[in-house]
Design a protein around this motif. Structure first.
Motif, PDB file in Angstrom:
ATOM      1  N   GLY A 287     -93.645   3.703 -19.173  1.00 13.72           N
ATOM      2  CA  GLY A 287     -94.707   2.920 -18.796  1.00 13.72           C
ATOM      3  C   GLY A 287     -94.983   1.707 -19.331  1.00 13.72           C
ATOM      4  O   GLY A 287     -94.593   1.253 -20.540  1.00 13.72           O
ATOM      5  N   SER A 288     -95.998   1.025 -18.930  1.00 10.71           N
ATOM      6  CA  SER A 288     -96.451  -0.370 -19.378  1.00 10.71           C
ATOM      7  C   SER A 288     -97.889  -0.533 -19.349  1.00 10.71           C
ATOM      8  O   SER A 288     -98.625   0.299 -18.562  1.00 10.71           O
ATOM      9  CB  SER A 288     -95.769  -1.369 -18.473  1.00 10.71           C
ATOM     10  N   SER A 289     -98.336  -1.403 -20.225  1.00  8.53           N
ATOM     11  CA  SER A 289     -99.880  -1.688 -20.390  1.00  8.53           C
ATOM     12  C   SER A 289    -100.008  -3.221 -20.804  1.00  8.53           C
ATOM     13  O   SER A 289     -99.269  -3.560 -21.458  1.00  8.53           O
ATOM     14  CB  SER A 289    -100.502  -0.701 -21.127  1.00  8.53           C
ATOM     15  N   SER A 290    -101.195  -3.662 -20.180  1.00  4.23           N
ATOM     16  CA  SER A 290    -101.418  -5.230 -20.521  1.00  4.23           C
ATOM     17  C   SER A 290    -102.471  -5.391 -21.209  1.00  4.23           C
ATOM     18  O   SER A 290    -103.561  -4.592 -21.440  1.00  4.23           O
ATOM     19  CB  SER A 290    -101.687  -5.978 -19.282  1.00  4.23           C
ATOM     20  N   ALA A 291    -102.631  -6.520 -22.019  1.00  7.81           N
ATOM     21  CA  ALA A 291    -103.850  -6.786 -23.069  1.00  7.81           C
ATOM     22  C   ALA A 291    -103.826  -8.301 -22.615  1.00  7.81           C
ATOM     23  O   ALA A 291    -103.371  -9.247 -23.198  1.00  7.81           O
ATOM     24  CB  ALA A 291    -103.298  -6.771 -24.378  1.00  7.81           C
ATOM     25  N   PRO A 292    -104.903  -8.471 -21.699  1.00 13.79           N
ATOM     26  CA  PRO A 292    -105.095  -9.778 -21.151  1.00 13.79           C
ATOM     27  C   PRO A 292    -105.845 -10.654 -22.225  1.00 13.79           C
ATOM     28  O   PRO A 292    -105.698 -11.831 -21.833  1.00 13.79           O
ATOM     29  CB  PRO A 292    -106.119  -9.453 -20.000  1.00 13.79           C
ATOM     30  N   PHE A 293    -106.573 -10.181 -23.235  1.00 15.50           N
ATOM     31  CA  PHE A 293    -107.379 -10.926 -24.265  1.00 15.50           C
ATOM     32  C   PHE A 293    -106.782 -10.714 -25.383  1.00 15.50           C
ATOM     33  O   PHE A 293    -107.312 -11.368 -26.483  1.00 15.50           O
ATOM     34  CB  PHE A 293    -108.677 -10.699 -24.105  1.00 15.50           C
ATOM     35  N   GLY A 294    -105.462 -10.307 -25.595  1.00 15.73           N
ATOM     36  CA  GLY A 294    -104.728 -10.317 -26.791  1.00 15.73           C
ATOM     37  C   GLY A 294    -104.873  -8.933 -27.330  1.00 15.73           C
ATOM     38  O   GLY A 294    -105.597  -8.119 -26.867  1.00 15.73           O
ATOM     39  N   GLY A 295    -104.423  -8.676 -28.456  1.00 18.29           N
ATOM     40  CA  GLY A 295    -104.440  -7.435 -29.226  1.00 18.29           C
ATOM     41  C   GLY A 295    -103.267  -6.579 -28.844  1.00 18.29           C
ATOM     42  O   GLY A 295    -102.313  -7.030 -27.939  1.00 18.29           O
ATOM     43  N   GLY A 296    -103.392  -5.146 -29.035  1.00 16.96           N
ATOM     44  CA  GLY A 296    -102.610  -4.292 -28.610  1.00 16.96           C
ATOM     45  C   GLY A 296    -102.866  -3.431 -27.400  1.00 16.96           C
ATOM     46  O   GLY A 296    -104.048  -3.729 -26.535  1.00 16.96           O
ATOM     47  N   ALA A 297    -101.974  -2.458 -27.009  1.00 16.42           N
ATOM     48  CA  ALA A 297    -102.413  -1.707 -25.919  1.00 16.42           C
ATOM     49  C   ALA A 297    -101.760  -0.316 -26.153  1.00 16.42           C
ATOM     50  O   ALA A 297    -100.821  -0.272 -26.963  1.00 16.42           O
ATOM     51  CB  ALA A 297    -101.580  -2.267 -24.567  1.00 16.42           C
ATOM     52  N   SER A 298    -102.153   0.791 -25.605  1.00 15.74           N
ATOM     53  CA  SER A 298    -101.671   2.000 -25.764  1.00 15.74           C
ATOM     54  C   SER A 298    -101.321   2.968 -24.597  1.00 15.74           C
ATOM     55  O   SER A 298    -101.514   2.364 -23.550  1.00 15.74           O
ATOM     56  CB  SER A 298    -103.033   3.027 -26.274  1.00 15.74           C
ATOM     57  N   LEU A 299    -100.378   3.761 -24.656  1.00 19.19           N
ATOM     58  CA  LEU A 299    -100.144   4.672 -23.433  1.00 19.19           C
ATOM     59  C   LEU A 299    -100.212   6.222 -23.992  1.00 19.19           C
ATOM     60  O   LEU A 299     -99.660   6.536 -25.130  1.00 19.19           O
ATOM     61  CB  LEU A 299     -98.580   4.291 -23.279  1.00 19.19           C
ATOM     62  N   ASN A 300    -100.981   7.060 -23.140  1.00 17.14           N
ATOM     63  CA  ASN A 300    -101.040   8.288 -23.380  1.00 17.14           C
ATOM     64  C   ASN A 300     -99.954   9.394 -22.736  1.00 17.14           C
ATOM     65  O   ASN A 300     -99.839   9.093 -21.565  1.00 17.14           O
ATOM     66  CB  ASN A 300    -102.346   9.006 -22.690  1.00 17.14           C
ATOM     67  N   LEU A 301     -99.480  10.007 -23.482  1.00 14.54           N
ATOM     68  CA  LEU A 301     -98.531  11.109 -23.062  1.00 14.54           C
ATOM     69  C   LEU A 301     -98.978  12.675 -23.264  1.00 14.54           C
ATOM     70  O   LEU A 301     -99.130  12.880 -24.295  1.00 14.54           O
ATOM     71  CB  LEU A 301     -97.263  10.865 -23.564  1.00 14.54           C
ATOM     72  N   SER A 302     -98.628  13.254 -21.984  1.00 12.53           N
ATOM     73  CA  SER A 302     -98.871  15.010 -22.459  1.00 12.53           C
ATOM     74  C   SER A 302     -97.281  15.221 -22.635  1.00 12.53           C
ATOM     75  O   SER A 302     -96.438  15.295 -21.951  1.00 12.53           O
ATOM     76  CB  SER A 302     -99.516  15.531 -21.263  1.00 12.53           C
ATOM     77  N   LEU A 303     -97.230  15.812 -23.750  1.00 13.46           N
ATOM     78  CA  LEU A 303     -95.892  16.226 -24.390  1.00 13.46           C
ATOM     79  C   LEU A 303     -95.106  17.447 -23.813  1.00 13.46           C
ATOM     80  O   LEU A 303     -95.850  18.568 -23.333  1.00 13.46           O
ATOM     81  CB  LEU A 303     -96.130  16.363 -26.058  1.00 13.46           C
ATOM     82  N   THR A 304     -93.934  17.320 -23.391  1.00 16.92           N
ATOM     83  CA  THR A 304     -93.007  18.500 -22.866  1.00 16.92           C
ATOM     84  C   THR A 304     -92.051  18.537 -23.949  1.00 16.92           C
ATOM     85  O   THR A 304     -91.809  17.865 -24.870  1.00 16.92           O
ATOM     86  CB  THR A 304     -92.699  18.178 -21.394  1.00 16.92           C
TER      87      THR A 304
END
Length: 339
Positions: free
Chosen positions: A161-178
């Motif tokens: 998956g992907s995620s954007s940081a429009p004003f800088g910094g970092g980004a996160s992605l959440n996963l439900s583990l299998t």
């Protein structure tokens, strides 16, 4: 008269016969006013019309810092900055003049973008190691880079998956583990020029013991259940048969009632002599072994009227002991089974 007329015409000032420069604009290369730090920037000054040699000048900022000038018989000219830096982020304009006065372009803003550095990936889990069903947060962040930044997450080389940081910094992605979420994770950061990838981060998912055991198929489970019942029934029958056929060890041995001692009749004997037992033991039937009483019989004088008996016993030692051995019969086995 004609001469006076010629002198009158020449006395007036003569005006240029060319066309003034008009409709001047400034363009950039690359277009859009966005350029990465270290790249080349070209400021292109364009005039729609004008004749003769045209002088082009470029200016930086609101104060009009002169960057350079070019004169050429053309409606277009470019000024290049070989490698821009972050300090080159500013507003620019240009002017074109062919002798009728300068014609100015509008302001164009140039944004110098900083490429992203190599991002760093971290994982946040409620426990270590995480188990199936836990929610894990993958956080990717580049130390430097002009926004907006787009982050892409990977498990091995498979995009998650992907995620954007429009004003800088970092980004996160959440996963439900299998159980399939075990491997090396990484992320990429991209703000237009290049997309460096982070170092891989291993993440192992602990599978509960109940999930590791493969469930037994229903058909196989039914077959195993029927086979188990059959084996149990066979064991029970064998145990019951041996239980009936074997007397418990704690029960004292029992013997069947002994038959009365057999009486012998002697011819011409004065009187029967009392039998004195030399060995006496209790008749015990245990398996196939039989124990019997042994008696020592004293012989009396035999009368002459029984020569045959005397003849038969003359060759025998008078001190010999004779006994009868009683073997176990079917009645004894029945008796034992009844016990």
């Amino acid at each position: 008269m004609l001469l006076k007329l010629l002198l009158l015409l020449c006395g007036q000032p003569c005006e240029p016969t060319g066309v003034p420069v008009y409709n001047v604009s400034l363009a950039t290369q690359p277009p859009g006013g966005h350029v990465m730090e270290g790249e080349k920037l070209a400021l292109v000054c364009v005039a729609t019309g004008g004749t003769g040699d045209i002088t082009f000048r470029w200016y930086r900022g609101a104060l009009g810092l002169n960057l350079g000038a070019k004169t050429q018989p053309s409606l277009t000219a470019a000024f290049e900055i070989p490698a821009v830096s972050e300090q080159d982020t500013e507003a620019y304009y240009c002017a074109a003049d062919n002798g009728y006065g300068p014609s100015l372009s509008g302001l164009v803003s140039i944004a110098v973008r900083i490429p992203v550095s190599q991002p760093v990936l971290t994982s946040r889990a409620p426990r270590a190691p995480p188990v199936v069903g836990d929610a894990v947060e993958l956080h990717c962040e580049a130390g430097s880079g002009s926004p907006p930044i787009r982050y892409q997450f990977f498990l091995e080389d498979v995009p998650l998956g992907s995620s954007s940081a429009p004003f800088g910094g970092g980004a996160s992605l959440n996963l439900s583990l299998t159980s399939e979420h075990c491997g090396n994770y990484s992320c990429e950061a991209d703000n237009g020029r290049r997309a460096p990838r982070s170092e891989p981060v291993p993440l192992c998912v602990a599978v509960p013991a109940a999930d590791r055991e493969s469930p037994t198929p229903p058909i196989l489970e039914g077959l195993l259940g029927g086979f188990g019942l059959t084996v149990m029934a066979l064991f029970f029958c064998c145990w019951l048969k041996r239980k009936v056929g074997r007397r418990p060890a704690k029960d004292p041995p029992r013997s069947p009632p002994s038959p009365p001692p057999r009486e012998f009749t002697y011819v011409n004997a004065t009187a029967p002599v009392q039998q004195q037992p030399l060995y006496e033991n209790v008749n015990v039937v245990s398996g196939g072994e039989v124990y019997s009483l042994v008696y020592h019989m004293q012989q009396e004088r035999r009368s002459a009227a029984a020569p045959s008996l005397r003849t038969q016993t003359q060759d025998k030692d008078p001190s010999a002991i004779y006994s009868g051995v009683k073997t176990a019969s079917s009645s004894d086995d029945d008796y034992e089974d009844a016990i």
